[in-house]
Design an enzyme around this catalytic site. Structure first.
Site, mmCIF file in Angstrom:
data_model
loop_
_atom_site.group_PDB
_atom_site.id
_atom_site.type_symbol
_atom_site.label_atom_id
_atom_site.label_comp_id
_atom_site.label_asym_id
_atom_site.label_seq_id
_atom_site.Cartn_x
_atom_site.Cartn_y
_atom_site.Cartn_z
ATOM 1 C CB CYS A 74 -0.943 -0.008 1.203
ATOM 2 S SG CYS A 74 -0.090 0.081 2.796
ATOM 3 C CB ALA A 75 0.279 4.821 0.424
#
Length: 379
Positions: A74-75
Site C-alpha cells: 500500500c502507500a
C-alpha cells in the site's frame, strides 16, 4: 498483526534480481496503482483496492494464488497489514512490504559497471524512480554524479569501499527528484559542479563545469571530460570517462532522448538537442557505453540489474539518433511528448535551485511517482 511477515524493499529487490517470481497485491486506489507500481520481469502485479477487502467478498480471494507468497503493498504499509491479515486467516502465504510504496521509493542499490587496475565505476540504481547515479572511484578518491536526496547512500558506500568523496556533480538541474549534490558536497568538503547554464541566477555555490574540461579523480589519471549536451535543459552536461563510458544525464537514454518541453521552450530546446546529437554525441564511437541518469522501462535493465547500452545499439533502436534534417527532428522531438510532466516538478526545481527548503518528510512526498523525463522513440 505483529506476527505478520515483513519484507523490506532491499529483500524484495534481491528476490526480483535473483529471477524468483514475485506476486504483488497492490491495495492502493486504482488510479495510484495504475500510475506508479513496482515493476519487474518475473513479477505479477494484482491491483485490488483496500476498500474492496472491507466487504470480505470471497470472490476477491479466489483470484489470488494459494501456492505462492503474496506481497501486499500500500502507500505506507498500514492498509497492507490489514489485508495481509485477512489473507493469512484464509490460509494464504502473505507478507507486507515494509514502508509500502514510500519505502520502495527510497531504495538505492549499488552495482559495479566496470572495474580495472585504474578505476571502478559504480551505478546506484533507484528502481522506484528509475533514477541512476554514479560513483567514479580511483586510488581511494571518488566523484559522485547525479546524487539523490538520500546522501547517506553515498556516505555508506564511501565508508564500506572505502573512498573519499572529492568531487560531486549534477549533469543538469533535475526536475523529477531532489538532488543531493550540494548537500553531499557540504557534508564531505567536496567540490560541487554544475554548468552555469543551469545555476546562474540561483545563488548556488558551485564550480562551473564549462570551466573544467578535465576533472581528474585519484592519482591514476582518470579523466572525466565534460561535454556540453543541451536540449533536455539549456546547460545539460555529459561526462566521458576514459573515452569509453558516457554518463549522459538526461540527454541520451537507453530507449529515448531527454524531453525538451519542461522549460516551456520545446522548439528552442529541441533545436539545442539536435545540435547536441550532431555536434557531440554522433562523433562518439559505437563502442561507447551510455550510462543515463534515468530509465523508464524495466526492459532497459540488463540481466545483472544495471542500466546501460552501447551507443551503436541505441543508434539502431532509436531513429531520432540519426535525424534526416533539423526541422523534422524539432517537429518530432517537440511534438512527441505525450506523458505528463514529472509530479511537483516546479517545486522540485525550486528546491534544486536553492530557492525553497523542505524537510525530509516533504521531500519524500514530492518524489513519490514515476520518472517522466524522456521522449521515447524505439523501433
Amino acid at each position: 498483526m505483529s506476527a505478520l511477515s515483513l519484507i523490506t524493499a532491499e529483500q524484495l529487490y534481491a528476490q526480483m534480481q535473483s529471477g524468483r517470481e514475485a506476486v504483488i497485491l497492490d491495495v492502493r486506489n486504482a488510479d495510484d496503482a495504475a500510475a506508479w507500481k513496482i515493476e519487474g520481469r518475473r513479477l505479477t502485479h494484482i491491483p485490488i483496492p483496500y476498500f474492496d477487502f472491507l466487504e470480505e467478498d470471497e470472490e476477491l480471494f479466489r483470484a489470488l494464488p494459494r501456492d505462492k507468497e503474496i506481497i501486499v503493498v500500500c502507500a505506507k504499509g498500514n492498509s497492507a497489514q490489514f489485508v495481509a491479515g485477512l489473507l493469512e486467516e484464509r490460509g494464504y502465504m502473505a507478507a507486507v512490504l515494509q514502508g509500502g510504496m514510500r519505502g520502495w521509493s527510497e531504495l538505492h542499490h549499488p552495482a559495479v559497471i566496470a572495474e580495472d587496475e585504474t578505476m571502478k565505476l559504480i551505478q546506484i540504481v533507484r528502481p522506484a524512480k528509475g533514477c541512476l547515479s554514479y560513483a567514479i572511484v580511483s586510488e581511494g578518491k571518488a566523484m559522485i554524479v547525479d546524487a539523490s536526496r538520500r546522501t547517506g547512500v553515498y556516505l555508506q558506500l564511501a565508508e564500506a569501499s572505502p573512498f573519499e568523496i572529492e568531487h560531486v556533480a549534477d549533469t543538469h538541474l533535475h526536475a523529477d527528484h531532489i538532488s543531493g549534490g550540494r548537500s553531499l558536497a557540504e557534508q564531505t568538503g567536496a567540490v560541487y559542479y554544475i554548468s552555469s547554464g543551469e545555476a546562474d541566477g540561483t545563488g548556488l555555490a558551485f564550480e562551473p563545469l564549462e570551466q573544467h574540461p578535465v576533472i581528474r579523480v585519484g592519482r591514476a589519471r582518470i579523466e572525466v571530460l565534460a561535454i556540453p549536451t543541451p536540449g533536455h535543459t539549456p546547460g545539460s552536461t555529459s561526462f566521458l570517462l576514459n573515452g569509453r563510458y558516457l554518463l549522459s544525464g538526461d540527454t541520451v537514454f537507453v530507449s529515448g532522448l531527454g524531453r525538451p518541453d519542461l522549460g516551456g521552450k520545446a522548439r528552442q530546446w529541441a533545436d539545442d538537442l539536435y545540435e547536441t546529437l550532431i555536434g557531440q554525441v554522433n562523433r562518439l564511437s559505437d563502442e561507447v557505453l551510455v550510462l543515463p541518469a534515468h530509465y523508464a522501462d524495466i526492459e532497459e535493465m540488463r540481466e545483472d540489474g544495471t542500466v546501460a547500452a552501447a551507443l551503436g545499439t541505441i543508434r539502431k533502436m532509436n531513429a531520432m539518433m540519426h535525424p534526416d534534417d533539423r526541422e523534422s527532428f524539432i517537429e518530432q522531438a517537440a511534438g512527441a511528448v505525450s506523458t505528463e510532466k514529472p509530479p511537483h516538478f516546479e517545486e522540485i526545481v525550486a528546491i534544486n535551485r536553492g530557492e525553497l527548503q523542505v524537510d525530509d518528510k516533504r521531500g519524500a512526498e514530492l518524489e513519490l511517482g514515476p520518472n517522466r523525463c524522456a521522449v521515447h522513440h524505439r523501433h
